[in-house]
Design an enzyme around this catalytic site. Structure first.
Site, PDB file in Angstrom:
ATOM      1  CB  CYS A 183      -6.620  -1.004  -3.176  1.00 46.05           C
ATOM      2  SG  CYS A 183      -7.004   0.745  -3.422  1.00 46.05           S
TER       3      CYS A 183
ATOM      4  CB  CYS B 274     -28.586  -2.745  16.082  1.00 44.23           C
ATOM      5  SG  CYS B 274     -27.694  -1.575  17.127  1.00 44.23           S
TER       6      CYS B 274
ATOM      7  CB  CYS C  33      -0.913   0.011   1.229  1.00 43.07           C
ATOM      8  SG  CYS C  33      -1.976  -1.425   1.422  1.00 43.07           S
TER       9      CYS C  33
ATOM     10  NE  ARG D 218     -24.173  -1.833  18.260  1.00 37.63           N
ATOM     11  CZ  ARG D 218     -24.189  -2.329  19.488  1.00 37.63           C
ATOM     12  NH1 ARG D 218     -23.232  -2.019  20.346  1.00 37.63           N
ATOM     13  NH2 ARG D 218     -25.124  -3.138  19.865  1.00 37.63           N
TER      14      ARG D 218
ATOM     15  CB  CYS E 232     -32.870   3.304  19.577  1.00 38.46           C
ATOM     16  SG  CYS E 232     -33.623   1.819  20.274  1.00 38.46           S
ATOM     17  CG  HIS E 233     -29.547   5.113  17.514  1.00 40.46           C
ATOM     18  ND1 HIS E 233     -28.786   4.932  18.643  1.00 40.46           N
ATOM     19  CD2 HIS E 233     -29.598   3.899  16.894  1.00 40.46           C
ATOM     20  CE1 HIS E 233     -28.383   3.674  18.717  1.00 40.46           C
ATOM     21  NE2 HIS E 233     -28.863   3.020  17.665  1.00 40.46           N
TER      22      HIS E 233
ATOM     23  CB  CYS F 197       0.002   3.395  -4.443  1.00 39.16           C
ATOM     24  SG  CYS F 197       0.257   2.148  -5.720  1.00 39.16           S
ATOM     25  CG  HIS F 198      -2.201   4.969  -1.142  1.00 40.16           C
ATOM     26  ND1 HIS F 198      -3.004   5.787  -1.906  1.00 40.16           N
ATOM     27  CD2 HIS F 198      -2.561   3.692  -1.430  1.00 40.16           C
ATOM     28  CE1 HIS F 198      -3.827   5.034  -2.628  1.00 40.16           C
ATOM     29  NE2 HIS F 198      -3.576   3.769  -2.367  1.00 40.16           N
TER      30      HIS F 198
END
Length: 222
Positions: free
Chosen positions: A75, A183, A39, A179, A141-142, A42-43
């Site tokens: 990638c 839920c 990786c 998560r 809920c949120h 390239c980055h």
């Protein structure tokens, strides 16, 4: 969050998620197979600062939005000539934690790209639609009950600012998809398939909903 949990998140020497960040930095610098580029070939770290805050994003080649995990795997298959990493596997969690840590403090800012509008609308629909045998929605809920109590826990607003994060309940690092799975299982609904269009759409909507809060990866939660 209790003061002790906040302090654990703020201290990189006490935050368990930093173990995954360190593993991710090593994976970033190492070629996945002989003859393949790393990786880091390239980055640079500087070029990736804030990248997590801008995902999910549109991928022109596949004609669909992809989350940060999907971008890593694209990638790998396109440029490194190797196979995708397992969703929720240690290596993919480590790489996403490393990228998230590079973006820590950046304001969440999903792309203003008209091609993302249908997926964002689908994510909003999923967030507000009752699901499962209990007939709950994410919004029930949120949005409607944020700040109230569910058993011993305070119901949060559900902003995905810190993923992948270390949850004390799990004693492990986990992705936003984990998560979702927790839920949905609690609602007695069918969990999304990992990396599915539904999971990416809901992630896109939640990131838009959370903007311009700052990335906290790796966060620590109860």
């Amino acid at each position: 969050m209790a003061p002790e949990t906040r302090a654990m998140q703020a201290d990189d020497t006490a935050n368990p998620g930093m173990l995954w960040v360190q593993d991710g930095a090593e994976l970033f610098a190492r070629a996945p197979s002989p003859g393949a580029p790393a990786c880091a070939g390239c980055h640079t770290e500087a070029s990736l600062q804030g990248v997590t805050a801008r995902y999910p994003a549109w991928d022109a080649a596949t004609g669909r939005p992809v989350d940060i995990e999907g971008r890593i795997d694209l990638c790998r298959t396109r440029y490194q000539g190797t196979t995708p990493l397992a969703r929720e596997g240690r290596d993919l969690l480590a790489l996403t934690a490393y990228l998230g840590h590079l973006s820590r403090g950046s304001a969440i800012a999903p792309p203003d790209d008209a091609r993302l509008a249908p997926a964002r609308a689908e994510g909003r629909r999923l967030f507000t639609t009752p699901m499962g045998q209990l007939g709950f929605s994410c919004a029930a809920c949120h949005d409607e009950n944020r700040g109230r109590r569910l058993g011993a826990a305070t119901i949060p607003q559900g902003h995905p600012t810190g993923y992948p994060l270390y949850r004390l309940e799990w004693q492990d690092l986990g992705s936003l998809e984990r998560r979702f799975r927790n839920c949905l299982t609690g609602m007695r609904a069918e969990p999304f398939t990992p990396g599915s269009a539904e999971a990416v759409a809901l992630t896109l909507y939640l990131m838009q909903r959370a903007a311009p809060l700052a990335v906290e990866t790796p966060a620590v939660r109860p």
